[in-house]
Design a protein around this motif. Structure first.
Motif, short mmCIF file in Angstrom:
data_model
loop_
_atom_site.label_atom_id
_atom_site.label_comp_id
_atom_site.label_asym_id
_atom_site.label_seq_id
_atom_site.Cartn_x
_atom_site.Cartn_y
_atom_site.Cartn_z
N SER B 264 40.69 34.32 44.04
CA SER B 264 40.80 35.54 43.11
C SER B 264 42.02 36.67 43.42
CB SER B 264 39.66 36.52 43.52
OG SER B 264 38.56 35.98 44.05
N SER B 265 42.56 36.39 44.74
CA SER B 265 43.61 37.06 45.01
C SER B 265 45.08 36.56 44.35
CB SER B 265 43.91 37.28 46.47
OG SER B 265 44.52 35.88 47.08
N ARG B 266 44.88 35.38 44.15
CA ARG B 266 46.05 34.81 43.18
C ARG B 266 46.05 35.08 41.93
NH1 ARG B 266 47.75 29.31 45.65
NH2 ARG B 266 48.95 29.01 43.62
N ILE B 267 44.68 35.28 41.15
CA ILE B 267 44.46 35.92 40.04
C ILE B 267 45.05 37.27 39.61
CG2 ILE B 267 42.76 36.40 38.19
CD1 ILE B 267 41.26 33.91 39.66
N CYS B 268 44.52 38.08 41.00
CA CYS B 268 44.88 39.65 40.83
C CYS B 268 46.45 39.69 41.31
CB CYS B 268 44.14 40.18 42.09
SG CYS B 268 42.55 40.17 41.71
N LYS B 270 48.90 38.12 39.47
CA LYS B 270 49.16 38.16 38.27
C LYS B 270 48.80 39.47 37.33
CE LYS B 270 51.20 36.36 34.43
NZ LYS B 270 52.49 36.32 34.39
N THR B 271 47.50 40.08 37.56
CA THR B 271 47.15 41.24 37.28
C THR B 271 48.23 42.48 37.50
OG1 THR B 271 44.80 40.68 37.50
CG2 THR B 271 44.89 42.86 36.93
N GLY B 339 29.02 31.68 39.03
CA GLY B 339 28.31 30.11 38.72
C GLY B 339 29.60 29.25 38.47
N GLY B 340 30.70 29.42 39.12
CA GLY B 340 31.86 28.46 38.99
C GLY B 340 33.09 28.72 37.78
N MET B 341 32.53 30.08 37.28
CA MET B 341 33.56 30.52 36.29
C MET B 341 34.56 31.28 37.13
SD MET B 341 32.57 29.20 33.60
CE MET B 341 33.63 30.22 32.38
N ILE B 342 35.85 31.47 36.38
CA ILE B 342 36.80 32.06 37.09
C ILE B 342 37.30 33.40 36.30
CG2 ILE B 342 39.40 31.87 38.17
CD1 ILE B 342 38.67 28.89 38.60
N PRO B 343 37.51 34.67 36.72
CA PRO B 343 37.81 35.60 35.92
C PRO B 343 39.59 35.39 35.89
CG PRO B 343 37.73 36.42 38.16
CD PRO B 343 37.17 34.87 38.10
N THR B 344 40.00 35.81 34.69
CA THR B 344 41.52 35.53 34.26
C THR B 344 42.29 36.96 34.56
OG1 THR B 344 41.45 36.36 32.12
CG2 THR B 344 41.06 34.20 32.23
N GLU B 346 43.94 38.69 32.86
CA GLU B 346 43.79 39.64 31.85
C GLU B 346 42.35 40.35 31.90
OE1 GLU B 346 44.91 36.73 31.37
OE2 GLU B 346 46.94 37.01 30.81
N ASP B 347 41.37 39.61 32.32
CA ASP B 347 39.93 40.04 32.35
C ASP B 347 40.16 41.18 33.30
OD1 ASP B 347 38.99 38.08 30.68
OD2 ASP B 347 38.05 36.98 32.56
N VAL B 348 40.67 41.05 34.32
CA VAL B 348 40.78 41.88 35.46
C VAL B 348 41.64 43.40 35.00
CG1 VAL B 348 41.46 42.61 37.90
CG2 VAL B 348 40.92 40.36 37.33
N LEU B 349 42.46 43.17 34.31
CA LEU B 349 43.28 44.13 33.70
C LEU B 349 42.54 44.92 32.72
CD1 LEU B 349 46.11 45.76 33.48
CD2 LEU B 349 46.73 44.24 31.71
N GLU B 350 41.68 44.40 31.82
CA GLU B 350 40.90 44.97 30.79
C GLU B 350 39.79 45.87 31.52
OE1 GLU B 350 38.23 42.74 27.88
OE2 GLU B 350 40.25 42.02 27.54
N GLU B 351 39.37 45.52 32.78
CA GLU B 351 38.46 46.15 33.59
C GLU B 351 39.14 47.20 34.10
OE1 GLU B 351 35.25 45.12 33.61
OE2 GLU B 351 34.55 46.68 34.99
N ILE B 352 40.43 47.29 34.42
CA ILE B 352 41.04 48.52 35.24
C ILE B 352 41.33 49.72 34.01
CG2 ILE B 352 43.03 49.28 35.97
CD1 ILE B 352 43.66 46.35 37.32
N GLU B 353 41.70 48.68 32.79
CA GLU B 353 42.04 49.91 31.63
C GLU B 353 40.60 50.37 31.24
OE1 GLU B 353 44.00 47.07 29.21
OE2 GLU B 353 45.73 47.75 29.75
#
Lengths: 265, 364, 80
Positions: B264-268, B270-271, B339-344, B346-353
């Motif tokens: 998740s830190s790799r994803i973040c 990019k966020t 359950g094995g799904m990975i946030p993108t 963009e998902d994280v950015l959307e949550e911040i916004e």
């Protein structure tokens, strides 16, 4: 982490004009046993340490204690020891033997430990032919937890969890694990002994000595079952347990070698 | 992959699981005991293939229960040993880990986490955070937990894990996930033989006449003694706090801090880039050690930022530790998939916004 | 008959009587007294011990030490 041991050593080494012919083995600590009066456990402990003494392998022997009445076996056996989780003694022994292949490694377990919760470890340790000695104390009962039914409890035998006697319908049959293990090529020597009389003790000593010898030669797993008593769990005097062993236990668990190397006497 | 003994400094392309396995050989493990389970079977496969050609010992046990107890025995005999598994298998090892922690034996366990609970899925997850950092088995104990975020760290943390485990006589865990285990990246492998062996005078190696017999046990039947052992363990855990490691990305001017470990830190990361493009001052704190956890640093950062957001591949586990760390100074939000799904990113950015929008609504 | 003797550590004996039933000479018996642990301990009650070791073999407490008179010097004909 040292363990405090009140010394209670009062074993004379001489008598006037006589030779010493038998004394407590050196490799047994001075600590008095915590076992109930008449219990087979400490006889087996003593014989095991006598063999270690006679083979002069104290510095090369590593034991694994079980969970059960003999959980404190390492208080009495003055060799390096590990205390395993319930059922896991032979996996622990495997770990030790595999990284220290030139040491003598033994595991020591009761019937609940070896033949119920640890069945998988028991079978696979023997199946790998782990070059260790497995000592199996079979007294048909869970002693430490207060006398509950064990996998080896006789049909009809009364325990605290079979108060009307073991019923096959609910509890199945007593498991003859030593007989099962003879089927595995990894088992080199499988024997069933008892310490209910002096000759039994002599034979056990021979079996244990042979097992360490085979281990030295890298032959595979040696399995020594000792059909034992549990005066407290069986609710009998120690003397009564001898009769029970002879009349009830031995017919189901007959004594003698179950599997011996080709050509061995 | 034909020449495995590459020198230090040479970059190679490897799967995370294989990099971890190769690092284990280079860390001179005496033995590995394991059992196959997806998504980490490559570790056992790699070691079964390589160890006979090189050095050490590998045994495929009959279960995870057996393998962790083989680890107990071998570690107690003074050997450098490791095992690996994935979530359901790690659950089976918890009994053994509790005993190992109590008997104070060093060893390394890798958990290549998959989605759960139950048999779950074979896809990556971070759902074992609580189990890893809070003990996992029975009793008051902790594992030292390292969370790699790259194939490079999958290899490096084998060395770090052993170093810490042996320094503190405590089991260490590499908490990674199925994606990091399966993905291929460039890796510079640690140098073979560079991890020194430590003295183990406490080990059961056979009692010479010169010392008392060594006993490896977790049984202390007298409550006074058991409490004493617990005090000893707690003292050790206090000392272990000094080993805390974390990485900060664009934290200096950050008004919003994402907290994420492993994948998740790799994803973040990019966020953070996406947010900065939009003019949002977002930074990232990545705990490298999950136990010990960077409580102190997060508490300091709470003075500087408007809010924090924990991003995890679970229902919200580390977020509880982040909340403990900031002591209510700032709001702590959570974004996760399960359950094995990975946030993108963009998902994280959307949550911040969306958090920012809500705050704006509240302010207006 | 070869003469022997046993020394029984009364402090750790638990009076289980397994040695008593193992003694071929019926030379052992329970003492009238109790030890500190509360057990009636075993003692040699007859002067007929042969030093056969049976009692020590079955003793769960490893509390029995056995002595025996030295065998008479071996005759030279025993040589191989």
């Amino acid at each position: 982490m040292s363990i405090e041991r009140p010394s209670n050593h009062d074993f004379p080494s001489e008598a006037e004009g006589m030779d010493l012919v038998y004394c407590r083995p050196e490799t047994l600590t001075d600590l008095p046993f915590h076992y109930c009066p008449g219990c087979s456990h400490s006889v087996v402990h003593r014989v095991l340490m006598e063999v270690v003494d006679e083979l002069n392998i104290q510095d090369k022997t590593i034991g694994v204690a079980p969970v059960g009445c003999s959980v404190f076996a390492y208080h009495y056996m003055n060799v390096d020891m590990q205390e395993a989780a319930h059922g896991r003694a032979t996996a622990v022994a495997t770990g030790i033997k595999r990284v220290l292949p030139d040491r003598f490694v033994f595991s020591y377990q009761g019937d609940g430990d070896l033949a119920a919760i640890g069945t998988a470890e028991t079978i696979h340790t023997v199946n790998r032919g782990e070059n260790i000695l497995m000592v199996f104390i079979n007294n048909g009962i869970y002693g430490m937890t207060g006398g509950q039914m064990a996998p080896t409890t006789l049909v009809g035998q009364v325990t605290t969890t079979s108060p009307y006697g073991r019923q096959v319908e609910f509890a199945g049959h007593p498991i003859k694990i030593a007989d099962m293990l003879t089927q595995l090529p990894g088992a080199y020597y499988v024997t069933r002994q008892a310490v209910h009389n002096p000759n039994g003790v002599r034979k056990l000593k021979k079996a244990l000595t042979k097992s360490f010898q085979y281990q030295k030669e890298g032959k595979g797993t040696c399995f020594v079952e000792v059909v034992s008593n549990c005066p407290s769990g069986w609710k009998m005097t120690p003397v009564e347990t001898v009769k029970y062993l002879e009349e009830q236990m031995f017919p189901l668990y007959p004594l003698g070698d179950l599997k011996k190397p080709d050509g061995a006497k | 992959m034909k020449e495995e003994k590459n020198k230090k400094g040479e970059a190679r392309l490897m799967k995370g699981n294989e990099a971890l396995a190769e690092a284990a050989i280079r860390a001179d493990i005496d033995a590995y005991f394991g059992y196959p389970i997806t998504p980490q079977s490559e570790i056992l496969e790699y070691l079964e293939r390589e160890i006979p050609k090189r050095h050490g010992l590998v045994i495929q046990a009959e279960s995870e229960v057996a393998s962790i107890n083989m680890i107990y025995g071998a570690a107690g005999a003074g050997a450098r040993v490791m095992t690996s598994s994935s979530s359901p298998g790690i659950s089976l090892m918890q009994e053994g880990l509790s005993y190992i922690a109590s008997a104070q034996l060093p060893c390394l366990v890798a958990n290549v986490v998959r989605g759960g609970p139950g048999l779950g899925t074979i896809q990556p997850s971070q759902g074992d955070y609580f189990q890893a950092v809070k003990g996992g088995g029975h009793g008051d104990y902790h594992l030292i937990v390292l969370a790699p975020a790259s194939v490079q760290e999958m290899a490096d943390f084998v060395f770090d894990g052993f170093r810490l485990a042996e320094k503190y006589r405590n089991p260490a865990m590499i908490l990674t996930d199925g994606a990091l285990g399966q993905m291929m990246e460039k890796v510079i492998l640690p140098e073979e033989g560079s991890l020194k062996k430590v003295e183990t005078p406490w080990a059961t190696t056979g009692k010479p006449a010169s010392r008392d017999h060594n006993i490896i046990t977790s049984l202390f039947i007298q409550p006074e003694k058991m409490e004493e052992v617990n005090h000893e363990l707690q003292e050790k855990y206090k000392k272990i706090q000094s080993e805390v490691r974390f990485e900060e990305i664009q934290i200096k001017d950050a008004e919003i801090v994402l907290v994420a470990f492993g994948l998740s830190s790799r994803i973040c990361q990019k966020t953070v880039d996406l947010a900065r493009e939009k003019g949002l001052k977002v930074g990232l704190l990545r705990p490298i050690t999950l136990y010990p956890f960077p409580f102190k640093r997060l508490n300091e950062l709470a003075e500087q930022v408007n809010f924090m957001m924990s991003v995890e591949m679970n229902a919200g586990q580390m977020v509880q530790d982040v909340k403990l760390a900031v002591e209510g100074k700032v709001p702590v939000y959570f974004k996760g998939r399960m359950g094995g799904m990975i946030p993108t990113p963009e998902d994280v950015l959307e949550e911040i916004e969306s958090v920012l929008d809500n705050e704006k609504v509240l302010q207006d | 008959m070869i003469k022997g003797t046993v020394k029984i550590d009364a402090k750790i004996c638990k009076g289980c009587e397994l040695c008593i039933i193992s003694c071929p000479q019926d030379g052992l018996g329970l003492a009238a007294q109790f030890n500190d642990k509360g057990y009636r301990y075993v003692e040699l009650i007859e002067d007929n011990c042969t030093g056969c070791v049976n009692c020590a073999l079955v003793c769960p407490e490893a509390a029995i030490t056995v002595f025996r008179q030295p065998k008479p010097a071996k005759k030279s004909v025993e040589k191989k």
